[in-house]
Design an enzyme around this catalytic site. Structure first.
Site, PDB file in Angstrom:
ATOM      1  N   HIS A 193     -39.820   1.506  12.334  1.00 46.11           N
ATOM      2  CA  HIS A 193     -40.030   0.347  11.139  1.00 46.11           C
ATOM      3  C   HIS A 193     -38.837  -0.435  11.307  1.00 46.11           C
ATOM      4  O   HIS A 193     -38.195  -0.335  12.113  1.00 46.11           O
ATOM      5  CB  HIS A 193     -39.862   1.016   9.815  1.00 46.11           C
ATOM      6  CG  HIS A 193     -41.187   1.959   9.389  1.00 46.11           C
ATOM      7  ND1 HIS A 193     -41.364   2.328   8.281  1.00 46.11           N
ATOM      8  CD2 HIS A 193     -42.302   2.073  10.502  1.00 46.11           C
ATOM      9  CE1 HIS A 193     -42.676   3.122   8.196  1.00 46.11           C
ATOM     10  NE2 HIS A 193     -43.160   2.883   9.497  1.00 46.11           N
ATOM     11  N   LEU A 210     -67.021 -13.054  19.315  1.00 48.36           N
ATOM     12  CA  LEU A 210     -66.004 -12.768  18.138  1.00 48.36           C
ATOM     13  C   LEU A 210     -64.911 -12.000  18.654  1.00 48.36           C
ATOM     14  O   LEU A 210     -64.568 -10.695  17.964  1.00 48.36           O
ATOM     15  CB  LEU A 210     -66.806 -11.589  17.104  1.00 48.36           C
ATOM     16  CG  LEU A 210     -68.207 -12.434  16.672  1.00 48.36           C
ATOM     17  CD1 LEU A 210     -69.023 -11.525  15.627  1.00 48.36           C
ATOM     18  CD2 LEU A 210     -67.803 -13.803  15.877  1.00 48.36           C
ATOM     19  N   TRP A 266     -71.022 -28.210  19.206  1.00 53.36           N
ATOM     20  CA  TRP A 266     -70.007 -27.876  18.340  1.00 53.36           C
ATOM     21  C   TRP A 266     -69.953 -28.949  17.173  1.00 53.36           C
ATOM     22  O   TRP A 266     -69.794 -30.172  17.744  1.00 53.36           O
ATOM     23  CB  TRP A 266     -68.880 -27.569  19.060  1.00 53.36           C
ATOM     24  CG  TRP A 266     -68.755 -26.611  20.126  1.00 53.36           C
ATOM     25  CD1 TRP A 266     -68.799 -26.816  21.342  1.00 53.36           C
ATOM     26  CD2 TRP A 266     -68.672 -25.092  19.952  1.00 53.36           C
ATOM     27  NE1 TRP A 266     -68.788 -25.751  21.937  1.00 53.36           N
ATOM     28  CE2 TRP A 266     -68.806 -24.545  21.006  1.00 53.36           C
ATOM     29  CE3 TRP A 266     -68.665 -24.279  18.460  1.00 53.36           C
ATOM     30  CZ2 TRP A 266     -68.889 -23.200  21.347  1.00 53.36           C
ATOM     31  CZ3 TRP A 266     -68.707 -23.159  18.790  1.00 53.36           C
ATOM     32  CH2 TRP A 266     -68.530 -22.477  20.245  1.00 53.36           C
ATOM     33  N   GLU A 278     -36.448  -1.458   9.395  1.00 56.32           N
ATOM     34  CA  GLU A 278     -35.032  -1.091   9.176  1.00 56.32           C
ATOM     35  C   GLU A 278     -34.547  -0.273  10.339  1.00 56.32           C
ATOM     36  O   GLU A 278     -33.095  -0.343  10.623  1.00 56.32           O
ATOM     37  CB  GLU A 278     -35.015   0.000   8.050  1.00 56.32           C
ATOM     38  CG  GLU A 278     -35.417  -0.515   6.746  1.00 56.32           C
ATOM     39  CD  GLU A 278     -36.849  -0.721   6.308  1.00 56.32           C
ATOM     40  OE1 GLU A 278     -37.431  -0.303   5.217  1.00 56.32           O
ATOM     41  OE2 GLU A 278     -37.745  -0.372   7.618  1.00 56.32           O
TER      42      GLU A 278
END
Length: 379
Positions: free
Chosen positions: A58, A212, A178, A60
């Site tokens: 993490h 995607l 597009w 920390e």
């Protein structure tokens, strides 16, 4: 919650730095929150870090490793309450205590029931001064998807629309490539890369031959430098196929990453490299509210939606959209073109869904508007 006037200018500066660090994890940390940490002693930053990936150290811990023995008597600035439980890593609250940190400034408490005040309690029990609430609004924003899932059991839904000035997403024939510029399409890659999953429909996938995926080559240079291609996570592709019409030949099945097919019943899948998600409500058709709840239970924080006008309209009509991202191209497609959202039950202006503008920016030749769900009026 500490009164904001209590915090010094230095406190503000160091927490702003911690939030800046936290944002660096937005492409890789899901399902965990984005967290940054800065450790300061004698007005000098002696350690800093951010949470990079679920299962890894993490924020920390990264900062404490940099600080070493200089952490004794120092102040730690953390964007989210330090964890207090054993998950894939030991508790960060214990690590701060062991390092001899004297003060911890926390932007906001963690609503995760496994933490939820326990980290603060453990620090204070160890005699550490704890102040909470510095730049809380900014800390909320960078983790809005994680926080929504923890607080409501629902993911954060972003609906993307690429439209003409008159609100059309395709010609009557279905032609849409597009409407918007290449700059707008590249901009979409950053949003995709931050999402837990991309939701679409069988009809859209087949009509557009969609992939995607996150295309690393189209990400901004600074992102590509920070995250080489092999480190960019591909969002899960979620494809609604309630009539079981996917053939297995679609482009999505040739892409890296996971593809989940959403249906109403157990069926044979079109390809071996995908998995089935059965939307198990009692309704005969896909219940989007129930589906999103199922996705949250699978620890998906944020859902990026790229679909047609029926999916867009259904999500809006059922009040499931948290954020609209609309790219307006400087074109007019005319009244025969396809609308960006189908809202068949909307017959009164007073019932019109409302959003609030968050930002408006030029992206290439297009206008990008980001709107958030408008909160109800407080009477």
């Amino acid at each position: 919650m500490t009164d904001s006037s209590y915090f010094s200018d230095c406190d503000q500066t160091y927490m702003a730095k911690a939030i800046e660090l936290a944002q660096l994890g937005r492409f890789t940390t899901t399902p965990n929150p984005n967290v940054g940490c800065v450790i300061v002693n004698d007005n000098q930053i002696i350690g800093e870090g951010y949470h990079i990936k679920a299962g890894g150290p993490h924020a920390e811990i990264h900062a404490l490793r940099q600080a070493g023995s200089l952490a004794t008597g120092a102040t730690a600035y953390v964007t989210l309450e330090p964890c207090s439980h054993f998950g894939k890593t030991p508790p960060c609250a214990d690590a701060l205590i062991k390092a001899g940190i004297a003060r911890v400034v926390i932007a906001m408490q963690d609503p995760n029931p496994q933490v939820a005040g326990q980290g603060v309690y453990r620090l204070r029990q160890a005699g550490i001064e704890v102040d909470i609430g510095l730049l809380a609004k900014q800390a909320e924003h960078i983790n809005r998807a994680f926080l929504k899932r923890m607080r409501t059991g629902m993911p954060y839904v972003q609906l993307k629309l690429a439209t003409s000035l008159d609100g059309k997403i395709a010609m009557a024939s279905g032609e849409s490539k597009w409407i918007t510029s290449s700059a707008a399409r590249q901009d979409v890659q950053c949003f995709r890369a931050q999402a837990s999953a991309i939701l679409s429909t069988r009809a859209t996938v087949q009509a557009d031959n969609a992939s995607l995926t996150v295309r690393h080559a189209e990400l901004p240079h600074n992102i590509k430098t920070l995250y080489p291609q092999e480190t960019i996570r591909q969002p899960i592709r979620l494809i609604i196929d309630s009539k079981n019409k996917l053939t297995g030949d679609e482009n999505i099945f040739k892409q890296p990453g996971e593809t989940w097919i959403i249906r109403k019943e157990q069926t044979v899948l079109p390809k071996a490299n995908c998995q089935l998600l059965v939307e198990s409500s009692l309704q005969p058709t896909i219940n989007l509210t129930y589906l999103l709840k199922q996705l949250a239970e699978k620890q998906l924080n944020s859902i990026w939606v790229e679909g047609g006008s029926h999916l867009a309209g259904a999500l809006i009509e059922h009040d499931l959209v948290d954020e609209l991202i609309i790219y307006y191209a400087p074109k007019l497609l005319g009244h025969n073109a396809l609308d960006m959202a189908i809202l068949p039950n909307l017959d009164q202006l007073s019932l019109a869904p409302e959003f609030a503008f968050h930002s408006v920016d030029m992206i290439g030749t297009d206008l990008r508007c980001i709107l958030h769900k408008k909160p109800p009026l407080l009477l």
